[in-house]
Enzyme design. Structure first.
Site, PDB file in Angstrom:
ATOM      1  N   ASP A  40       0.852  -1.188   0.000  1.00  0.00           N
ATOM      2  CA  ASP A  40       0.000   0.000   0.000  1.00  0.00           C
ATOM      3  C   ASP A  40       0.889   1.240   0.000  1.00  0.00           C
ATOM      4  OD1 ASP A  40      -3.199   0.432   0.908  1.00  0.00           O
ATOM      5  OD2 ASP A  40      -1.877   2.166   1.059  1.00  0.00           O
ATOM      6  N   ALA A  89      -2.548   5.401  -7.347  1.00  0.00           N
ATOM      7  CA  ALA A  89      -3.134   6.667  -6.878  1.00  0.00           C
ATOM      8  C   ALA A  89      -4.607   6.487  -6.587  1.00  0.00           C
ATOM      9  CB  ALA A  89      -2.976   7.751  -7.943  1.00  0.00           C
ATOM     10  N   SER A 107      -7.237   7.996  -7.916  1.00  0.00           N
ATOM     11  CA  SER A 107      -7.125   8.747  -9.172  1.00  0.00           C
ATOM     12  C   SER A 107      -8.410   9.451  -9.584  1.00  0.00           C
ATOM     13  CB  SER A 107      -6.674   7.795 -10.290  1.00  0.00           C
ATOM     14  OG  SER A 107      -7.725   6.913 -10.618  1.00  0.00           O
ATOM     15  N   THR A 116       0.000  14.473 -14.199  1.00  0.00           N
ATOM     16  CA  THR A 116      -1.308  14.600 -14.854  1.00  0.00           C
ATOM     17  C   THR A 116      -1.585  15.990 -15.404  1.00  0.00           C
ATOM     18  OG1 THR A 116      -3.674  14.681 -14.337  1.00  0.00           O
ATOM     19  CG2 THR A 116      -2.198  14.912 -12.483  1.00  0.00           C
ATOM     20  N   GLU A 146      -4.248  17.400 -14.982  1.00  0.00           N
ATOM     21  CA  GLU A 146      -5.030  18.097 -13.948  1.00  0.00           C
ATOM     22  C   GLU A 146      -4.194  19.182 -13.267  1.00  0.00           C
ATOM     23  OE1 GLU A 146      -8.370  17.779 -12.456  1.00  0.00           O
ATOM     24  OE2 GLU A 146      -8.624  17.092 -14.509  1.00  0.00           O
ATOM     25  N   TYR A 176      -6.992  16.224  -5.458  1.00  0.00           N
ATOM     26  CA  TYR A 176      -6.206  15.279  -6.280  1.00  0.00           C
ATOM     27  C   TYR A 176      -5.060  16.016  -6.970  1.00  0.00           C
ATOM     28  CZ  TYR A 176      -5.093  12.498 -10.472  1.00  0.00           C
ATOM     29  OH  TYR A 176      -4.440  11.835 -11.478  1.00  0.00           O
ATOM     30  N   LYS A 236      -1.020  15.707  -6.522  1.00  0.00           N
ATOM     31  CA  LYS A 236      -0.162  15.358  -7.659  1.00  0.00           C
ATOM     32  C   LYS A 236       0.882  16.445  -7.924  1.00  0.00           C
ATOM     33  CE  LYS A 236      -1.613  11.334  -9.464  1.00  0.00           C
ATOM     34  NZ  LYS A 236      -0.750  10.217  -9.879  1.00  0.00           N
ATOM     35  N   HIS A 276      -6.501   9.569 -20.649  1.00  0.00           N
ATOM     36  CA  HIS A 276      -6.431   8.432 -21.564  1.00  0.00           C
ATOM     37  C   HIS A 276      -7.353   7.333 -21.065  1.00  0.00           C
ATOM     38  CE1 HIS A 276      -3.034   8.466 -18.761  1.00  0.00           C
ATOM     39  NE2 HIS A 276      -3.194   7.161 -18.683  1.00  0.00           N
TER      40      HIS A 276
HETATM   41  P1  NAP Z   1      -6.637   3.595 -11.933  1.00  0.00           P
HETATM   42  O1  NAP Z   1      -7.226   2.692 -12.975  1.00  0.00           O
HETATM   43  O2  NAP Z   1      -7.532   4.280 -10.971  1.00  0.00           O
HETATM   44  O3  NAP Z   1      -5.579   2.714 -11.113  1.00  0.00           O
HETATM   45  C1  NAP Z   1      -5.026   3.171  -9.920  1.00  0.00           C
HETATM   46  C2  NAP Z   1      -4.203   2.056  -9.294  1.00  0.00           C
HETATM   47  O4  NAP Z   1      -3.696   2.511  -8.037  1.00  0.00           O
HETATM   48  C3  NAP Z   1      -5.008   0.774  -8.995  1.00  0.00           C
HETATM   49  O5  NAP Z   1      -4.174  -0.339  -9.212  1.00  0.00           O
HETATM   50  C4  NAP Z   1      -5.292   0.929  -7.523  1.00  0.00           C
HETATM   51  O6  NAP Z   1      -5.539  -0.295  -6.854  1.00  0.00           O
HETATM   52  C5  NAP Z   1      -3.994   1.539  -7.050  1.00  0.00           C
HETATM   53  N1  NAP Z   1      -4.088   2.175  -5.725  1.00  0.00           N
HETATM   54  C6  NAP Z   1      -4.985   3.098  -5.302  1.00  0.00           C
HETATM   55  N2  NAP Z   1      -4.746   3.427  -4.029  1.00  0.00           N
HETATM   56  C7  NAP Z   1      -3.680   2.694  -3.627  1.00  0.00           C
HETATM   57  C8  NAP Z   1      -2.959   2.563  -2.407  1.00  0.00           C
HETATM   58  N3  NAP Z   1      -3.316   3.250  -1.312  1.00  0.00           N
HETATM   59  N4  NAP Z   1      -1.922   1.725  -2.364  1.00  0.00           N
HETATM   60  C9  NAP Z   1      -1.567   0.970  -3.451  1.00  0.00           C
HETATM   61  N5  NAP Z   1      -2.208   1.037  -4.622  1.00  0.00           N
HETATM   62  C10 NAP Z   1      -3.254   1.889  -4.704  1.00  0.00           C
HETATM   63  O7  NAP Z   1      -5.737   4.718 -12.612  1.00  0.00           O
HETATM   64  P2  NAP Z   1      -5.117   4.765 -14.092  1.00  0.00           P
HETATM   65  O8  NAP Z   1      -6.103   5.419 -14.987  1.00  0.00           O
HETATM   66  O9  NAP Z   1      -4.535   3.458 -14.432  1.00  0.00           O
HETATM   67  O10 NAP Z   1      -3.953   5.845 -13.867  1.00  0.00           O
HETATM   68  C11 NAP Z   1      -2.655   5.452 -13.444  1.00  0.00           C
HETATM   69  C12 NAP Z   1      -1.938   6.639 -12.822  1.00  0.00           C
HETATM   70  O11 NAP Z   1      -1.859   7.698 -13.771  1.00  0.00           O
HETATM   71  C13 NAP Z   1      -2.624   7.249 -11.616  1.00  0.00           C
HETATM   72  O12 NAP Z   1      -1.622   7.705 -10.752  1.00  0.00           O
HETATM   73  C14 NAP Z   1      -3.411   8.418 -12.168  1.00  0.00           C
HETATM   74  O13 NAP Z   1      -3.601   9.394 -11.166  1.00  0.00           O
HETATM   75  C15 NAP Z   1      -2.468   8.890 -13.243  1.00  0.00           C
HETATM   76  N6  NAP Z   1      -3.076   9.535 -14.407  1.00  0.00           N
HETATM   77  C16 NAP Z   1      -4.107   8.947 -15.073  1.00  0.00           C
HETATM   78  C17 NAP Z   1      -4.627   9.556 -16.204  1.00  0.00           C
HETATM   79  C18 NAP Z   1      -5.766   8.931 -16.979  1.00  0.00           C
HETATM   80  O14 NAP Z   1      -6.386   9.653 -17.778  1.00  0.00           O
HETATM   81  N7  NAP Z   1      -6.018   7.648 -16.818  1.00  0.00           N
HETATM   82  C19 NAP Z   1      -4.069  10.755 -16.664  1.00  0.00           C
HETATM   83  C20 NAP Z   1      -2.994  11.310 -15.977  1.00  0.00           C
HETATM   84  C21 NAP Z   1      -2.492  10.688 -14.855  1.00  0.00           C
HETATM   85  P3  NAP Z   1      -7.017  -0.984  -6.846  1.00  0.00           P
HETATM   86  O15 NAP Z   1      -7.119  -1.674  -8.185  1.00  0.00           O
HETATM   87  O16 NAP Z   1      -6.923  -1.907  -5.702  1.00  0.00           O
HETATM   88  O17 NAP Z   1      -8.010   0.108  -6.687  1.00  0.00           O
HETATM   89  O1  G4F Z   2     -13.580  11.304 -16.543  1.00  0.00           O
HETATM   90  P1  G4F Z   2     -13.350  12.268 -15.448  1.00  0.00           P
HETATM   91  O2  G4F Z   2     -13.787  11.869 -14.080  1.00  0.00           O
HETATM   92  O3  G4F Z   2     -11.808  12.613 -15.515  1.00  0.00           O
HETATM   93  P2  G4F Z   2     -10.936  13.846 -14.969  1.00  0.00           P
HETATM   94  O4  G4F Z   2     -11.588  14.536 -13.851  1.00  0.00           O
HETATM   95  O5  G4F Z   2     -10.563  14.653 -16.161  1.00  0.00           O
HETATM   96  O6  G4F Z   2      -9.661  13.074 -14.393  1.00  0.00           O
HETATM   97  C1  G4F Z   2      -9.056  12.006 -15.109  1.00  0.00           C
HETATM   98  O7  G4F Z   2      -8.069  12.519 -15.962  1.00  0.00           O
HETATM   99  C2  G4F Z   2      -6.970  13.152 -15.296  1.00  0.00           C
HETATM  100  C3  G4F Z   2      -6.015  13.661 -16.381  1.00  0.00           C
HETATM  101  O8  G4F Z   2      -6.402  14.954 -16.770  1.00  0.00           O
HETATM  102  C4  G4F Z   2      -6.302  12.153 -14.387  1.00  0.00           C
HETATM  103  F1  G4F Z   2      -5.233  12.739 -13.775  1.00  0.00           F
HETATM  104  C5  G4F Z   2      -7.293  11.642 -13.364  1.00  0.00           C
HETATM  105  O9  G4F Z   2      -6.670  10.633 -12.569  1.00  0.00           O
HETATM  106  C6  G4F Z   2      -8.474  11.021 -14.097  1.00  0.00           C
HETATM  107  O10 G4F Z   2      -8.035   9.878 -14.774  1.00  0.00           O
HETATM  108  O11 G4F Z   2     -14.073  13.656 -15.793  1.00  0.00           O
HETATM  109  C7  G4F Z   2     -13.844  14.335 -17.003  1.00  0.00           C
HETATM  110  C8  G4F Z   2     -14.815  15.496 -17.121  1.00  0.00           C
HETATM  111  C9  G4F Z   2     -14.879  16.425 -15.905  1.00  0.00           C
HETATM  112  O12 G4F Z   2     -14.930  17.756 -16.349  1.00  0.00           O
HETATM  113  C10 G4F Z   2     -16.200  16.068 -15.230  1.00  0.00           C
HETATM  114  O13 G4F Z   2     -16.806  17.146 -14.515  1.00  0.00           O
HETATM  115  O14 G4F Z   2     -16.141  14.961 -17.259  1.00  0.00           O
HETATM  116  C11 G4F Z   2     -17.033  15.707 -16.452  1.00  0.00           C
HETATM  117  N1  G4F Z   2     -18.194  14.884 -16.151  1.00  0.00           N
HETATM  118  C12 G4F Z   2     -19.471  15.176 -16.545  1.00  0.00           C
HETATM  119  N2  G4F Z   2     -20.311  14.242 -16.089  1.00  0.00           N
HETATM  120  C13 G4F Z   2     -18.216  13.741 -15.453  1.00  0.00           C
HETATM  121  C14 G4F Z   2     -19.562  13.347 -15.404  1.00  0.00           C
HETATM  122  N3  G4F Z   2     -17.218  13.037 -14.868  1.00  0.00           N
HETATM  123  C15 G4F Z   2     -17.568  11.886 -14.219  1.00  0.00           C
HETATM  124  N4  G4F Z   2     -16.578  11.137 -13.650  1.00  0.00           N
HETATM  125  N5  G4F Z   2     -18.871  11.457 -14.125  1.00  0.00           N
HETATM  126  C16 G4F Z   2     -19.904  12.157 -14.705  1.00  0.00           C
HETATM  127  O15 G4F Z   2     -21.071  11.782 -14.608  1.00  0.00           O
END
Ligand code: NAP
Ligand code: G4F
Length: 383
Positions: free
Chosen positions: A64, A88, A90, A133, A135, A157, A161, A187
């Site tokens: 963890d 994270a 996330s 990120t 963000e 968040y 970060k 992504h």
């Molecule tokens: P995700 O699907 O939410 O995966 C997050 C991972 O972190 C999961 O394996 C989760 O475990 C683990 N985790 C959460 N809390 C933890 C803790 N306390 N200790 C150990 N592991 C923990 O996220 P993702 O989309 O793959 O993103 C990967 C990373 O890139 C994250 O750091 C996210 O913030 C960052 N990021 C994502 C995006 C995006 O658009 N996807 C963009 C920019 C940055 P569980 O499976 O057990 O929940």
């Molecule tokens: O899909 P989201 O929750 O992603 P968000 O907030 O952009 O964050 C994701 O991308 C980040 C990279 O820029 C990562 F760092 C982060 O870990 C995560 O993967 O929301 C995207 C947008 C927001 O503006 C939100 O207000 O969609 C809008 N939205 C509208 N309706 C919604 C909804 N988001 C969610 N989750 N659920 C809704 O019903």
């Protein structure tokens, strides 16, 4: 001898794609998974190997990000060439509900990884990728956003970060560590968590088309995101750690789209044209036309899904509960540095991403519809 990688967050979307990618490259991959009361390894089950086998290339450790001693022990045992710190909390909206926990995992968790590498004397051996990120740009100070754009985080968040970003830079400068930030824009993929907006939409629309669900409640439909495919983005993580010098890179497509347009395009995939009417929390999305009949499969027969009768019905609604206290309205990245220095180029555009996600969720939901209707018959059969 292949390289050894340690991935935190291996059970998440990116962790799953990255593990598969690195294993194909000949790496031995170690991953940290959390203890949970249910299995939480669905995304990597296809890579799982029996612990009794010799020469495994995927090895999981319980751990963890809040537990320094546990992380240090794992790093010490694994002696990784590369660490990908992906773990994270996330979810941006959830971070407003759990700000302290998010800071601990996403901010201090990164420090724990860096410090364990330093204290174990691995600073010159182990390269570290930090999952930063878009963000961080929050209330954007420049359009499009690139490596030099000032940060303005808008959620617990993003603030956590931001600490992780700068502590990574600081350890690079202070201790000469190969520690890098990938500033990744959103992504997505069929493996995306179900409560992020894209996956919420592709799941809900598939269910609506099959008549399992009547409508979907959304938050802010006007915010814009630069969406890419996770399969492209994990390659950038790898490339960042293969360079001669450590550095920070923006990874993005350079195209931005509103949530509203994402929903319309996803509906198009199942032959439904949607029209948005009204504003703010009164905005709705109505079915304007159905171009392709949607069939539901049942044992031995198929029938037209109930969606066929629903022209004019409101299938997208807004629930202000999903609004965020502070929103990130616009993200659009400039990945020129990554394209020129890493040679990184995304293969997927938004159309291809939506097609991939919709195809996957329609398949999943067909199974669900089948189990619901067909399952009852099977139950009768056994009675
Ligand atoms: P995700 O699907 O939410 O995966 C997050 C991972 O972190 C999961 O394996 C989760 O475990 C683990 N985790 C959460 N809390 C933890 C803790 N306390 N200790 C150990 N592991 C923990 O996220 P993702 O989309 O793959 O993103 C990967 C990373 O890139 C994250 O750091 C996210 O913030 C960052 N990021 C994502 C995006 C995006 O658009 N996807 C963009 C920019 C940055 P569980 O499976 O057990 O929940
Ligand atoms: O899909 P989201 O929750 O992603 P968000 O907030 O952009 O964050 C994701 O991308 C980040 C990279 O820029 C990562 F760092 C982060 O870990 C995560 O993967 O929301 C995207 C947008 C927001 O503006 C939100 O207000 O969609 C809008 N939205 C509208 N309706 C919604 C909804 N988001 C969610 N989750 N659920 C809704 O019903």
């Amino acid at each position: 001898m292949g390289k050894t990688a340690l991935i935190t967050g291996i059970t998440g979307q990116d962790g799953a794609y990255l593990s598969e990618f690195l294993i194909k490259k000949g790496y031995t991959v170690h991953g940290i998974k959390r203890r949970a009361s249910l299995f939480n390894t669905d995304r990597i089950d296809h890579l799982y190997q029996d612990p009794h086998l010799d020469d495994r290339n995927l090895i999981l450790h319980y751990g963890d990000m809040t537990d320094s001693m546990n992380l240090t022990r794992i790093v010490s045992e694994v002696q990784p060439d590369e660490i990908y710190n992906l773990a994270a909390q996330s979810h941006v909206k959830v971070s407003f509900d759990t700000p302290e926990y998010t800071a601990n995992v996403d901010g201090l968790g990164t420090l724990r990884i860096l410090e364990s590498v330093r204290l174990l004397g691995l600073a010159s051996k182990t390269r570290i990728y930090q999952a930063s990120t878009s963000e961080l740009y929050g209330l954007v100070q420049e359009i499009p956003q690139k490596e030099t754009t000032p940060f303005y985080p808008r959620s617990p968040y993003a603030v956590a970060k931001m600490y992780a970003y700068w502590i990574t830079v600081n350890y690079r400068e202070a201790y000469n560590m190969f520690a890098c930030n990938g500033i990744l824009f959103n992504h997505e993929s069929p493996l995306r968590g179900e409560t992020f907006v894209t996956r919420k939409v592709t799941r809900a629309l598939s269910r609506i088309a099959l008549g399992i669900q009547s409508d979907v409640y959304m938050g802010n439909l006007s915010s814009k995101r630069d969406w890419g495919h996770a399969k492209d983005y994990i390659k950038a993580m790898y490339l960042i750690l293969q360079q001669d010098k450590p550095d920070d890179y923006v990874i993005a497509t350079g195209v931005t789209t509103t949530i509203r347009d994402f929903i319309s395009q996803a509906f198009n995939e199942i032959g439904i044209r949607i029209e948005f009417k009204g504003e703010g929390s009164n905005e709705t999305g109505e079915i304007a036309a159905i171009n392709t009949p949607v069939f539901v499969e049942k044992i031995g027969e198929s029938y037209l899904a109930p969606i066929q009768k629903r022209i004019g019905e409101k299938v997208v609604k807004v629930d202000p509960e999903y609004f965020r206290p502070t929103e990130v309205e616009l993200l659009i990245g400039d990945a020129t540095k990554s394209r020129t220095q890493l040679g990184w180029e995304p293969k997927y555009n938004l159309d291809m991403l939506i097609e991939d996600m919709m195809a996957n969720d329609v398949k999943n939901m067909k199974k669900e519809a089948y189990l619901r209707d067909g399952g009852y018959r099977i139950l009768n059969y056994f009675e």
